[in-house]
Design a protein around this motif. Sequence first.
Motif, PDB file in Angstrom:
ATOM      1  N   ASP A 110       0.602  -1.265  -0.085  1.00 31.22           N
ATOM      2  CA  ASP A 110      -0.194  -0.654  -0.310  1.00 31.22           C
ATOM      3  C   ASP A 110       0.496   1.644  -0.001  1.00 31.22           C
ATOM      4  N   GLY A 111       1.905   0.799  -0.456  1.00 28.87           N
ATOM      5  CA  GLY A 111       2.820   1.826   0.085  1.00 28.87           C
ATOM      6  C   GLY A 111       2.665   2.914   0.906  1.00 28.87           C
ATOM      7  N   PHE A 112       3.158   2.308   1.975  1.00 29.42           N
ATOM      8  CA  PHE A 112       3.181   3.038   3.740  1.00 29.42           C
ATOM      9  C   PHE A 112       5.247   2.550   4.266  1.00 29.42           C
ATOM     10  N   GLN A 113       5.216   2.865   4.425  1.00 28.24           N
ATOM     11  CA  GLN A 113       6.497   3.246   5.722  1.00 28.24           C
ATOM     12  C   GLN A 113       6.733   2.942   7.019  1.00 28.24           C
ATOM     13  N   SER A 114       7.373   2.425   7.992  1.00 30.61           N
ATOM     14  CA  SER A 114       6.894   1.810   9.321  1.00 30.61           C
ATOM     15  C   SER A 114       7.881   2.192  10.341  1.00 30.61           C
ATOM     16  N   VAL A 115       8.069   2.537  11.145  1.00 31.01           N
ATOM     17  CA  VAL A 115       8.734   2.800  11.929  1.00 31.01           C
ATOM     18  C   VAL A 115       8.265   1.973  13.515  1.00 31.01           C
ATOM     19  N   ILE A 116       9.563   1.395  13.690  1.00 33.03           N
ATOM     20  CA  ILE A 116       8.707   0.167  14.732  1.00 33.03           C
ATOM     21  C   ILE A 116       9.326   0.530  15.897  1.00 33.03           C
ATOM     22  N   GLY A 117       8.527   1.018  17.586  1.00 37.81           N
ATOM     23  CA  GLY A 117       9.239   0.719  18.528  1.00 37.81           C
ATOM     24  C   GLY A 117       8.999  -0.491  19.763  1.00 37.81           C
ATOM     25  N   VAL A 118       9.772  -0.915  20.278  1.00 37.09           N
ATOM     26  CA  VAL A 118      10.059  -2.032  21.003  1.00 37.09           C
ATOM     27  C   VAL A 118       9.495  -1.561  22.303  1.00 37.09           C
ATOM     28  N   SER A 119       8.462  -1.936  23.784  1.00 39.04           N
ATOM     29  CA  SER A 119       8.252  -1.711  24.698  1.00 39.04           C
ATOM     30  C   SER A 119       8.742  -2.791  26.178  1.00 39.04           C
ATOM     31  N   ASP A 120       9.229  -4.156  25.145  1.00 38.24           N
ATOM     32  CA  ASP A 120       9.536  -5.008  25.970  1.00 38.24           C
ATOM     33  C   ASP A 120       8.211  -5.013  27.355  1.00 38.24           C
ATOM     34  N   TYR A 121       7.404  -4.598  27.088  1.00 38.16           N
ATOM     35  CA  TYR A 121       6.040  -5.157  28.102  1.00 38.16           C
ATOM     36  C   TYR A 121       5.927  -4.146  29.279  1.00 38.16           C
ATOM     37  N   ASP A 122       6.797  -3.110  29.429  1.00 41.06           N
ATOM     38  CA  ASP A 122       6.380  -1.608  30.024  1.00 41.06           C
ATOM     39  C   ASP A 122       5.480  -1.057  29.477  1.00 41.06           C
ATOM     40  N   PRO A 123       4.423  -0.908  29.963  1.00 39.19           N
ATOM     41  CA  PRO A 123       3.246  -0.382  29.467  1.00 39.19           C
ATOM     42  C   PRO A 123       4.082   1.742  29.678  1.00 39.19           C
ATOM     43  N   ALA A 124       4.392   2.127  30.659  1.00 42.62           N
ATOM     44  CA  ALA A 124       5.549   3.265  31.212  1.00 42.62           C
ATOM     45  C   ALA A 124       5.666   3.190  29.375  1.00 42.62           C
ATOM     46  N   ARG A 125       7.221   2.828  29.225  1.00 39.44           N
ATOM     47  CA  ARG A 125       7.711   3.080  28.082  1.00 39.44           C
ATOM     48  C   ARG A 125       6.162   2.990  27.021  1.00 39.44           C
ATOM     49  N   GLU A 126       5.896   2.049  26.580  1.00 42.92           N
ATOM     50  CA  GLU A 126       5.118   2.107  25.363  1.00 42.92           C
ATOM     51  C   GLU A 126       4.748   3.294  25.800  1.00 42.92           C
ATOM     52  N   GLU A 127       3.649   4.030  26.407  1.00 42.58           N
ATOM     53  CA  GLU A 127       3.126   5.573  26.823  1.00 42.58           C
ATOM     54  C   GLU A 127       4.474   6.221  25.858  1.00 42.58           C
ATOM     55  N   ALA A 128       5.255   6.358  26.583  1.00 47.34           N
ATOM     56  CA  ALA A 128       6.968   7.477  25.726  1.00 47.34           C
ATOM     57  C   ALA A 128       6.788   6.666  24.118  1.00 47.34           C
ATOM     58  N   LEU A 129       6.638   5.733  23.733  1.00 41.37           N
ATOM     59  CA  LEU A 129       6.669   5.396  22.129  1.00 41.37           C
ATOM     60  C   LEU A 129       5.555   5.750  21.505  1.00 41.37           C
ATOM     61  N   ILE A 130       4.522   5.533  22.282  1.00 41.44           N
ATOM     62  CA  ILE A 130       3.288   6.250  21.379  1.00 41.44           C
ATOM     63  C   ILE A 130       3.334   7.878  21.135  1.00 41.44           C
ATOM     64  N   GLY A 131       3.873   8.166  22.266  1.00 46.36           N
ATOM     65  CA  GLY A 131       3.938   9.464  22.422  1.00 46.36           C
ATOM     66  C   GLY A 131       5.264  10.284  21.665  1.00 46.36           C
ATOM     67  N   ALA A 132       6.215   9.324  21.066  1.00 43.37           N
ATOM     68  CA  ALA A 132       7.073  10.051  19.733  1.00 43.37           C
ATOM     69  C   ALA A 132       6.525   9.840  18.517  1.00 43.37           C
ATOM     70  N   LEU A 133       6.184   8.589  18.592  1.00 44.52           N
ATOM     71  CA  LEU A 133       5.969   8.356  17.143  1.00 44.52           C
ATOM     72  C   LEU A 133       4.739   9.252  16.803  1.00 44.52           C
ATOM     73  N   LEU A 134       3.915   9.352  18.019  1.00 46.92           N
ATOM     74  CA  LEU A 134       2.052   9.794  17.250  1.00 46.92           C
ATOM     75  C   LEU A 134       3.103  12.202  16.844  1.00 46.92           C
ATOM     76  N   SER A 135       4.083  12.297  18.150  1.00 52.73           N
ATOM     77  CA  SER A 135       4.908  13.744  17.343  1.00 52.73           C
ATOM     78  C   SER A 135       4.957  14.061  15.937  1.00 52.73           C
ATOM     79  N   TRP A 136       5.722  12.354  14.874  1.00 56.56           N
ATOM     80  CA  TRP A 136       5.906  12.455  13.286  1.00 56.56           C
ATOM     81  C   TRP A 136       4.766  13.029  12.864  1.00 56.56           C
ATOM     82  N   ARG A 137       3.786  12.514  13.145  1.00 57.08           N
ATOM     83  CA  ARG A 137       2.588  12.211  12.841  1.00 57.08           C
ATOM     84  C   ARG A 137       2.343  11.478  11.472  1.00 57.08           C
ATOM     85  N   PRO A 138       2.067  10.456  11.678  1.00 55.41           N
ATOM     86  CA  PRO A 138       1.845   9.076  11.065  1.00 55.41           C
ATOM     87  C   PRO A 138       0.840   8.949  10.579  1.00 55.41           C
TER      88      PRO A 138
END
Length: 336
Positions: A99-127
């Motif tokens: 479909d012509g998309f590019q992916s950016v991958i984050g790994v949370s290591d099962y840590d909810p706080a890390r997942e939250e930080a990754l969500i913020g970081a990825l959303l800052s790029w307006r995907p």
Amino acid sequence: MHEPERRLVTLSDVARAAGVGESTVSRVLRNQGSFSKRTQDRVAEAVARLGYVPNRLAGMLAGSGSTAGAKLVGIIIPSLTNIVFPDLLRGANAALDRDGFQSVIGVSDYDPAREEALIGALLSWRPAGLIVTGLEHTAGARARLRASGIRIVEMIDTDGDGLDIVVGFSNRGVGCDSARHLLARGYRRIGYVGHDIALDLRAAKRLAGFRETLREAGHPLAETEIAPGPSSAAAGRAALGRLLARRPDLDAVYFSNDDMALGGYFHCLAEGVAVPGRLALFGFNALDIAAAMPQPLTTIRTPRLEIGAVAVERLAADGPAETVDLGYELIAGATA
């Protein structure tokens, strides 16, 4: 499930909520210029309440007319060491490439706080969209996802309320069907070996369904052994040894996944425990190596590649909010 309003929370929204000007909000977020501690606290509270994420592209692309984030999809998984998640990525990336998309991958290591930080970081790029694992997130992560204004896909679990699109299967159902399989074959003294279910909530749901089905049948779970840390064959081997030292009378053991069950099989080989004559073993995920064992493992096959692909397809289609249950398959194997 109602389709959520996907309106992006803006700097103007934060300014109105905090009762200050947009320029003040910008200074606070960049930590530049003058502002009072009271103003900083008001802006921080508004940002957290609204789930606002600063636009990292704005400063880089101002005036350029670029749409660099429009074909970007963020994917957050809990682990790269568990083969389940690379399989999900393989399925997703095949659909993304098509479909012509590019992916950016984050790994949370099962840590909810890390997942939250990754969500913020990825959303800052307006995907264009974001794919996350599971249905349980911190309050801050949920606020950011709801305020993102983009499509959100939660994958690999259908037991709960989704934010937008959900693609996966019922982990609780897996546990129930696993218990029914063992009970139907006459096993009554059943134990459990797993990894850290406080972090892996999907494993916890499988255990809950397994435990409930046994209890309803009048044969409650006899004993459990939870290994600290992530799952692995080594952890499964050691954990089964500890479990059988306490309960040598067990006639079957249910494992949180095939990694752990494979280690349990190695323990049985080393200690001369006949499988399944003396002890039945039941895993989860139908890994290739489990099928290649001298006695193929009794397990559950999950549609990992399909989950990844369907997650991307539903995200790109921009249809209504929905839950797509792709089911699973019980593999009888030779160990139970």
